[in-house]
Motif scaffolding. Structure first.
Motif, mmCIF file in Angstrom:
data_model
loop_
_atom_site.group_PDB
_atom_site.id
_atom_site.type_symbol
_atom_site.label_atom_id
_atom_site.label_comp_id
_atom_site.label_asym_id
_atom_site.label_seq_id
_atom_site.Cartn_x
_atom_site.Cartn_y
_atom_site.Cartn_z
ATOM 1 N N ASN A 265 2.032 -67.536 58.811
ATOM 2 C CA ASN A 265 1.436 -67.959 60.090
ATOM 3 C C ASN A 265 -0.046 -67.607 60.175
ATOM 4 O O ASN A 265 -0.527 -67.107 61.206
ATOM 5 C CB ASN A 265 2.186 -67.342 61.283
ATOM 6 C CG ASN A 265 3.450 -68.109 61.611
ATOM 7 O OD1 ASN A 265 3.393 -69.254 62.056
ATOM 8 N ND2 ASN A 265 4.590 -67.495 61.351
ATOM 9 N N VAL A 266 -0.781 -67.876 59.091
ATOM 10 C CA VAL A 266 -2.222 -67.642 59.063
ATOM 11 C C VAL A 266 -2.926 -68.894 58.556
ATOM 12 O O VAL A 266 -2.288 -69.837 58.095
ATOM 13 C CB VAL A 266 -2.593 -66.442 58.150
ATOM 14 C CG1 VAL A 266 -1.984 -65.161 58.676
ATOM 15 C CG2 VAL A 266 -2.163 -66.700 56.710
ATOM 16 N N ASN A 287 -4.411 -71.305 62.661
ATOM 17 C CA ASN A 287 -4.959 -69.986 62.968
ATOM 18 C C ASN A 287 -4.155 -69.337 64.095
ATOM 19 O O ASN A 287 -4.666 -69.036 65.164
ATOM 20 C CB ASN A 287 -6.436 -70.130 63.358
ATOM 21 C CG ASN A 287 -7.156 -68.799 63.367
ATOM 22 O OD1 ASN A 287 -6.676 -67.815 62.811
ATOM 23 N ND2 ASN A 287 -8.298 -68.766 64.019
ATOM 24 N N ALA A 288 -2.857 -69.105 63.826
ATOM 25 C CA ALA A 288 -1.957 -68.580 64.854
ATOM 26 C C ALA A 288 -2.225 -67.110 65.136
ATOM 27 O O ALA A 288 -1.977 -66.623 66.244
ATOM 28 C CB ALA A 288 -0.508 -68.768 64.415
ATOM 29 N N ARG A 289 -2.732 -66.407 64.145
ATOM 30 C CA ARG A 289 -3.062 -64.984 64.302
ATOM 31 C C ARG A 289 -4.111 -64.619 63.266
ATOM 32 O O ARG A 289 -4.254 -65.308 62.243
ATOM 33 C CB ARG A 289 -1.811 -64.111 64.124
ATOM 34 C CG ARG A 289 -1.226 -64.163 62.721
ATOM 35 C CD ARG A 289 -0.124 -63.126 62.547
ATOM 36 N NE ARG A 289 0.471 -63.183 61.211
ATOM 37 C CZ ARG A 289 -0.031 -62.578 60.141
ATOM 38 N NH1 ARG A 289 -1.161 -61.871 60.239
ATOM 39 N NH2 ARG A 289 0.569 -62.660 58.961
ATOM 40 N N GLU A 292 -4.515 -60.232 58.126
ATOM 41 C CA GLU A 292 -4.669 -58.777 58.044
ATOM 42 C C GLU A 292 -4.255 -58.267 56.668
ATOM 43 O O GLU A 292 -3.650 -58.987 55.872
ATOM 44 C CB GLU A 292 -3.846 -58.107 59.147
ATOM 45 C CG GLU A 292 -2.378 -58.493 59.141
ATOM 46 C CD GLU A 292 -1.642 -58.005 60.369
ATOM 47 O OE1 GLU A 292 -2.297 -57.818 61.412
ATOM 48 O OE2 GLU A 292 -0.414 -57.803 60.284
#
Length: 325
Positions: A265-266, A287-289, A292
């Motif tokens: 989900n990136v 760009n849901a989150r 990292e």
């Protein structure tokens, strides 16, 4: 010994050796020898070619044919001689060859070095580590850019370093695996669209596209299945694969990157600098989150899951073919 067991054993054992040993830097490696041969052959064929586009292209074609011939025939002759001497000797040598062709643990090890530097908040150190595994410029990458580059490399090389080699070894044993790696190595060394390699490396780059066309797409499918078993977003992985798998100048590179972006989900890809020049590239995923550091670990989990699925599929395929014939 059963002929089916003889056929699948080198790939099976080679896979486990790769997971256990990886690629120690101080050990001699045939892929490095192929890289050295490419460097020497390039100098030789460039010396005898003119600076015209046609001449450079022809020199690149002849060089590629020479490299491929050597990369296939040398291991084929060694294995022929070894199996002639004794079955066990042949199995041992082919197992070692299969191990050398795979790069599952090496990819995880090198990418986790980037993660370790980021955990120490050493961005400069992370830039140096990521520069060892990517082709883009890394001097000015932010922490986000470093993570993206690392995840993209793990995703793309899941196909190049794991799935595709296993498929070729399942079809033609270690010699065909080395032929594939020779093509892949040539593409990484001379397959650039810059002034130096635009014509000289064009044949190698196109050949790499052709050989990876089916394996890259199978890699994407296997990775989607792996995302389910790895506890990642299986549905989104399938969705982004279907939508963004062609969002790359290469017909193959975005196949696994799209699955990885969806599973995590990136958003991956986007503009990047190569040799000081900005290349505008489409993005892959939503760009849901924010991406990292932990996504490096998750991408490696996906790498290993995909590798296991590929091994099972390849072994089943080899067993079925030999059972039918």
């Amino acid at each position: 010994m059963n002929s089916i067991v003889i056929a699948v054993l080198p790939l099976f054992l080679g896979f486990f050796l790769d997971l256990i040993i990886g690629d120690p830097h101080n050990w001699p490696h045939p892929i490095r020898l192929i890289g050295i041969a490419i460097e020497k052959f390039e100098l030789f064929f460039r010396y005898f070619s003119s600076k015209t586009k046609g001449s450079e292209f022809a020199a690149g074609v002849i060089m590629a044919i020479c490299i491929l011939t050597i990369s296939f025939l040398v291991p084929a002759i060694i294995l022929w001689a070894a199996y002639k001497i004794h079955l066990i000797l042949g199995l041992v040598i082919e197992t070692i060859m299969c191990y050398q062709i795979l790069a599952v643990k090496a990819l995880k090890t090198e990418s986790m070095k980037v993660y370790t530097e980021l955990e120490k908040n050493d961005v400069e150190g992370a830039r140096k580590k990521v520069s060892m595994i990517v082709g883009r410029d890394t001097e000015s990458l932010t922490e986000e850019g470093i993570i993206k580059a690392t995840v993209e490399t793990v995703a793309e090389n899941t196909s190049d370093g794991t799935v595709a080699p296993m498929i070729f070894m399942a079809i033609g044993g270690a010699p065909l695996g080395f032929l594939y790696k020779a093509v892949n190595t040539m593409d990484s060394m001379i397959g650039y669209k810059n002034d130096k390699y635009l014509y000289f490396g064009r044949f190698a780059a196109k050949l790499d596209d052709v050989l990876n066309f089916i394996p890259a797409r199978l890699s994407g499918i296997f990775m989607i299945i792996a995302s389910l078993f790895c506890g990642l977003d299986f549905k989104n992985a399938a969705k982004i694969f279907k939508r963004d798998r062609l969002n790359h100048a290469s017909p193959n590179s975005a196949q696994t990157e799209a699955v990885c972006a969806g599973a995590l989900n990136v958003q991956l890809a986007g503009n990047a600098y190569y040799f000081g020049k900005l290349y505008e590239k489409k993005t892959i995923g939503d760009n849901a989150r924010p991406i990292e550091k932990r996504d490096i670990i998750l991408s490696n989990r996906l790498l290993y899951g995909t590798a296991w699925i590929t091994l099972i599929v390849c072994m089943l395929g080899m067993v079925m073919v030999r059972w039918l014939i």
